[in-house]
Design an enzyme around this catalytic site. Structure first.
Site, mmCIF file in Angstrom:
data_model
loop_
_atom_site.group_PDB
_atom_site.id
_atom_site.type_symbol
_atom_site.label_atom_id
_atom_site.label_comp_id
_atom_site.label_asym_id
_atom_site.label_seq_id
_atom_site.Cartn_x
_atom_site.Cartn_y
_atom_site.Cartn_z
ATOM 1 N N GLU A 19 -4.533 -12.301 38.112
ATOM 2 C CA GLU A 19 -5.914 -12.797 37.992
ATOM 3 C C GLU A 19 -6.864 -11.948 38.832
ATOM 4 O O GLU A 19 -8.018 -11.753 38.469
ATOM 5 C CB GLU A 19 -5.957 -14.283 38.388
ATOM 6 N N SER A 75 4.570 -20.558 34.636
ATOM 7 C CA SER A 75 4.965 -21.842 34.031
ATOM 8 C C SER A 75 6.291 -22.384 34.566
ATOM 9 O O SER A 75 7.065 -22.993 33.816
ATOM 10 C CB SER A 75 5.011 -21.739 32.496
ATOM 11 N N GLY A 78 2.277 -21.892 40.188
ATOM 12 C CA GLY A 78 0.852 -22.175 40.125
ATOM 13 C C GLY A 78 0.601 -23.663 39.954
ATOM 14 O O GLY A 78 0.693 -24.442 40.901
ATOM 15 N N GLY A 79 0.300 -24.070 38.720
ATOM 16 C CA GLY A 79 -0.104 -25.453 38.438
ATOM 17 C C GLY A 79 0.794 -26.518 39.044
ATOM 18 O O GLY A 79 0.297 -27.501 39.620
ATOM 19 N N GLU A 118 5.474 -11.818 37.528
ATOM 20 C CA GLU A 118 4.750 -12.855 36.796
ATOM 21 C C GLU A 118 4.244 -12.288 35.471
ATOM 22 O O GLU A 118 3.169 -11.679 35.427
ATOM 23 C CB GLU A 118 3.556 -13.344 37.621
ATOM 24 N N ASN A 159 1.049 -21.262 44.700
ATOM 25 C CA ASN A 159 -0.246 -20.590 44.656
ATOM 26 C C ASN A 159 -1.249 -21.583 44.087
ATOM 27 O O ASN A 159 -1.228 -21.854 42.887
ATOM 28 C CB ASN A 159 -0.131 -19.335 43.778
ATOM 29 N N TRP A 160 -2.110 -22.099 44.956
ATOM 30 C CA TRP A 160 -3.074 -23.119 44.497
ATOM 31 C C TRP A 160 -4.243 -22.516 43.727
ATOM 32 O O TRP A 160 -5.045 -23.240 43.170
ATOM 33 C CB TRP A 160 -3.595 -23.909 45.713
ATOM 34 N N LYS A 161 -4.365 -21.181 43.771
ATOM 35 C CA LYS A 161 -5.484 -20.509 43.092
ATOM 36 C C LYS A 161 -6.810 -21.148 43.554
ATOM 37 O O LYS A 161 -6.891 -21.580 44.703
ATOM 38 C CB LYS A 161 -5.289 -20.549 41.566
ATOM 39 N N GLY A 168 0.350 -20.200 33.204
ATOM 40 C CA GLY A 168 -0.501 -21.299 32.767
ATOM 41 C C GLY A 168 -0.405 -21.620 31.288
ATOM 42 O O GLY A 168 -1.228 -22.362 30.749
ATOM 43 N N HIS A 191 -2.270 -10.368 42.481
ATOM 44 C CA HIS A 191 -2.034 -11.339 41.400
ATOM 45 C C HIS A 191 -2.762 -10.851 40.151
ATOM 46 O O HIS A 191 -3.827 -10.257 40.242
ATOM 47 C CB HIS A 191 -2.547 -12.721 41.822
HETATM 48 P P1 13P Z 1 1.526 -21.291 36.601
HETATM 49 O O1 13P Z 1 2.731 -21.788 37.347
HETATM 50 O O2 13P Z 1 0.397 -22.277 36.586
HETATM 51 O O3 13P Z 1 1.883 -20.746 35.257
HETATM 52 O O4 13P Z 1 0.942 -20.048 37.459
HETATM 53 C C1 13P Z 1 1.805 -19.037 37.855
HETATM 54 C C2 13P Z 1 1.097 -18.170 38.807
HETATM 55 O O5 13P Z 1 0.190 -17.435 38.434
HETATM 56 C C3 13P Z 1 1.479 -18.236 40.228
HETATM 57 O O6 13P Z 1 0.911 -17.211 40.961
#
Ligand code: 13P
Length: 252
Positions: free
Chosen positions: A101, A214, A235-236, A169, A12-14, A175, A99
């Site tokens: 967010e 993470s 994510g990251g 999640e 997920n590149w957000k 993050g 998600h």
């Molecule tokens: P991180 O891997 O950056 O913690 O993000 C997880 C996430 O929200 C994937 O959708």
């Protein structure tokens, strides 16, 4: 894990990535070799602006491209929104929904996510439906109840192993570098599977449940090896092809 639950590692590149970053997706496709493709599914969800280009760039690869959200309607007066049909038209095969967010930033309710999942299916996309508790809810010991309520409220009645993936999640792990223990993850995934089994019977055994929060190359093997964990939503660490592929290769 039953043989029919093929692992899925999804990125997920957000809200990250410009045209220049599309090369990372090409590098993921390059690294997704026959050994890896024989073992797991791999998906990258870049921002909507890059879906069309990414899907075209990796058309010859088994790497799949997805979106990060969609509107419940197919078209209409909804400025700034993107429909599931538009994502499918751009070459997406899946879409992340609900998600944390989006639940926080856009006040998305379980009911809205349910409708978006049905929209995803209408367009032929796999819905990746996210759930997860806050730190406060975890500390209070309410995480099972919260996650069960989210699964009941946001996974529609017609979910199947083909059209639906659930992603657990925990918000406090996103993050932050904090991760639950593999035992904690297995416990919540088992609870999610039990809720799915109440709803869908035997089919629940085929629905993949991803862990997200993470996930990094150095913790992937332990987290992804936990019971009832069928892959990761990253994510990251999905922004760099090398890290993302290292996570995927923990299955080899
Ligand atoms: P991180 O891997 O950056 O913690 O993000 C997880 C996430 O929200 C994937 O959708």
């Amino acid at each position: 894990m039953p043989a029919e639950r093929r692992p899925l590692v999804a990125g997920n590149w957000k809200m990250n990535g410009l045209k220049a970053s599309a090369g990372e997706i090409g590098a993921v496709a390059q690294g997704y070799d026959a050994a890896l493709a024989a073992r797991i599914d791999l998906l990258v969800c870049p921002p909507a602006t890059l879906v069309c280009k990414a899907a075209a760039d990796v058309a010859q690869s088994p790497l799949v491209i997805g979106g990060q959200d969609c509107h419940a309607k197919a078209c209409g007066a909804h400025t700034g929104d993107i429909s599931a049909e538009m994502l499918a038209d751009a070459g997406a095969k899946a879409v992340i929904l609900g998600h944390s967010e989006r639940r926080a930033d856009h006040h998305e309710s379980d009911e809205m996510i349910w409708q978006k999942a049905e929209a995803a299916w209408r367009a032929g996309l796999t819905a990746i439906i996210c759930v997860g508790e806050t730190e406060e809810q975890r500390t209070a010991g309410h995480h099972h109840a919260v996650v069960a309520r989210q699964v009941r409220g946001s996974v529609p009645d017609d979910a199947t192993p083909e059209n639906t993936v659930v992603a657990y999640e925990p918000i406090w792990a996103i993050g932050t570098g904090l991760v639950p223990t593999p035992e904690d993850v297995a416990e919540v995934h088992g609870a999610i599977r039990a809720v799915l089994a109440q709803r869908f019977g035997e089919a629940a055994q085929g629905i993949r449940i991803l862990y997200g929060g993470s996930v990094k190359p150095d913790n992937a093997k332990a987290l992804l090896g936990a019971a009832d964990v069928d892959g990761a939503l990253v994510g990251g660490a999905s922004l760099k092809a090398d890290d993302f592929l290292a996570i995927a290769r923990s299955y080899l």
